[in-house]
Design an enzyme around this catalytic site. Structure first.
Site, short mmCIF file in Angstrom:
data_model
loop_
_atom_site.label_atom_id
_atom_site.label_comp_id
_atom_site.label_asym_id
_atom_site.label_seq_id
_atom_site.Cartn_x
_atom_site.Cartn_y
_atom_site.Cartn_z
CD GLU A 323 39.25 36.34 46.17
OE1 GLU A 323 39.40 36.63 47.36
OE2 GLU A 323 38.90 35.19 45.80
CB CYS A 324 43.32 35.07 41.02
SG CYS A 324 44.77 34.27 40.28
N GLY A 325 41.70 35.11 38.73
CA GLY A 325 41.03 34.93 37.45
C GLY A 325 39.92 35.93 37.22
#
Length: 432
Positions: A323-325
């Site tokens: 997710e994301c990072g």
């Protein structure tokens, strides 16, 4: 009328007229203060936030969970509060933005859950107008349960007395925070610094708790009845599965409820650090949550052993969910706001560059083969890739844009921070 099985606990939702009024500092100070009085404090955060809960967990000594009517559903919010009321002496809920701001506002949450609101008002330069602002917030929606007011940045005992005298008789002044520049919490582009990054956090919290009772008594909120919610036990879809979860200064944006959900489905969680570890734990699948990889570019780039371990895991056709990072870490490269670029793990083609402004923000619905899951997006990076997404999320805001959900073999990744308890069966599919 409450049922015999209801649990009773003092509780309030702490909101404000706007962002920047000191909600997090006040909530953390209250948690620390009540903890000093030998009370068990449970704190919740309104909306999809990862950073404030770290501060609040440090202050309360207990895990902090999110509450959001759209992302989680009202029944699940009620279930979490009912559980907390089993052994808590006080429950605090930190609001988001201003009291009435947003599609599902702090006021909406307070009204749905029947938790009274305490409004934090920055009292600098105010006298009787303080009471007018409080009165307007309390009466803008007459049916909203209202606990009282908390005055922030108060200059003196005389100032505190002036504010209290101006309030209507039925509107108590619950607490007063004296003005002190040493208790503010430092921030960066995504919000406050993480709790582990604030070296003197305990000193700040202790000072803030002391200031809460220096000008006027700090009152315990009234008791609230929390009704039971019948929750079905989760299927043991991950029984016997070991999931390696990245957790360090670069990867720390993770809902405690997500970890609880995975464990409730039978998973064994093993934590590791992409920053400092040279290999992965013995695990069937990987979870790479969001965080701040852009602040640790060179360390992540230099840890060749970890990148090789990730690549080997992927080649072995074992599940990876990012997710994301965590998603950014799996790209070929990442560039920070100063133009520094570094090689990442290289499991997905493409690169990302940090921007000076937000690229996407808001709640999203994601539809996959197993149904719908909900979450949120909040990032400053711009993705450049030749990958075609499997699907796009649907933003709840009219000015938001859908996030691509990517799949490569058994690797699944996107910018979205999904809330697993909304659809545990779908979440289990990320790892099995």
């Amino acid at each position: 009328m409450t049922s015999p099985s209801a649990r009773h606990c003092p509780a309030m939702l702490i909101s404000a007229p706007a962002s920047g009024q000191g909600k997090t500092t006040i909530t953390a100070a209250l948690a620390y203060y009540h903890r000093q009085q030998n009370r068990k404090v449970r704190v919740f955060k309104t909306g999809p936030d990862f950073i404030d809960p770290q501060i609040l967990a440090h202050a309360s000594g207990q895990p902090v969970y999110q509450l959001d009517l759209w992302m989680m559903g009202e029944a699940h919010c009620r279930e979490l509060l009912y559980r907390a009321a089993a052994d808590a002496d006080v429950i605090l809920i930190e609001g988001v933005m201003g009291l009435y701001d947003g599609d599902t506002s702090s006021a909406d949450l307070a009204q749905a859950l029947s938790v009274p609101v305490a409004v934090v008002i920055d009292a600098q330069g105010m006298a009787q107008t303080f009471a007018a602002v409080a009165y307007g917030l309390a009466n803008y929606r007459p049916q909203l349960p209202f606990a009282g007011v908390i005055a922030n940045k108060v200059g003196s005992p005389g100032h505190a007395k002036l504010l209290e005298e101006a309030l209507p008789d039925a509107m108590p002044l619950l607490a007063v925070m004296a003005k002190d520049g040493t208790i503010g919490l430092p921030s960066r582009h995504l919000g406050l610094l993480q709790a582990d990054e604030i070296g003197d956090l305990d000193l700040r919290l202790a000072r803030a708790a002391e200031l809460l009772s220096s000008l006027a008594p700090c009152r315990l909120p009234d008791s609230v009845a929390f009704e039971p919610v019948e929750a079905m036990p989760l299927p043991r879809l991950l029984a016997g599965k070991r999931i390696a979860v990245a957790r360090d200064a670069a990867f720390s944006f993770i809902y405690q409820a997500n970890l609880d959900c995975l464990q409730a489905m039978g998973a064994e969680l093993r934590f590791f650090s992409p920053l400092t570890d040279s290999g992965l734990p013995n695990a069937d699948s990987l979870y790479l949550p969001g965080g701040y990889p852009e602040l640790h570019l060179q360390t992540l780039a230099d840890n060749l052993a970890m990148k090789q371990a990730l690549q080997a895991h992927h080649r072995a056709d074992k599940p990876i969910y990012a997710e994301c990072g965590g998603f950014l870490y799996l790209l070929n490269s990442l560039e920070d706001r100063d133009g520094n670029r570094a090689k990442m793990a290289g499991l997905l083609p493409g690169s990302a560059r940090m921007q000076s402004r937000l690229v996407n923000l808001g709640m999203h619905s994601l539809q996959l083969e197993q149904g719908e899951i909900r979450g949120h997006s909040f990032h400053h990076s711009q993705l450049e890739t030749t990958m075609e997404p499997l699907t796009l999320s649907v933003p709840q805001r009219s000015f938001g844009h859908g996030e691509g959900f990517f799949r490569s073999g058994r690797l699944q990744a996107s910018y979205l921070h999904n809330y697993f308890p909304f659809n545990p069966q779908l979440a289990a599919g990320f790892f099995s």
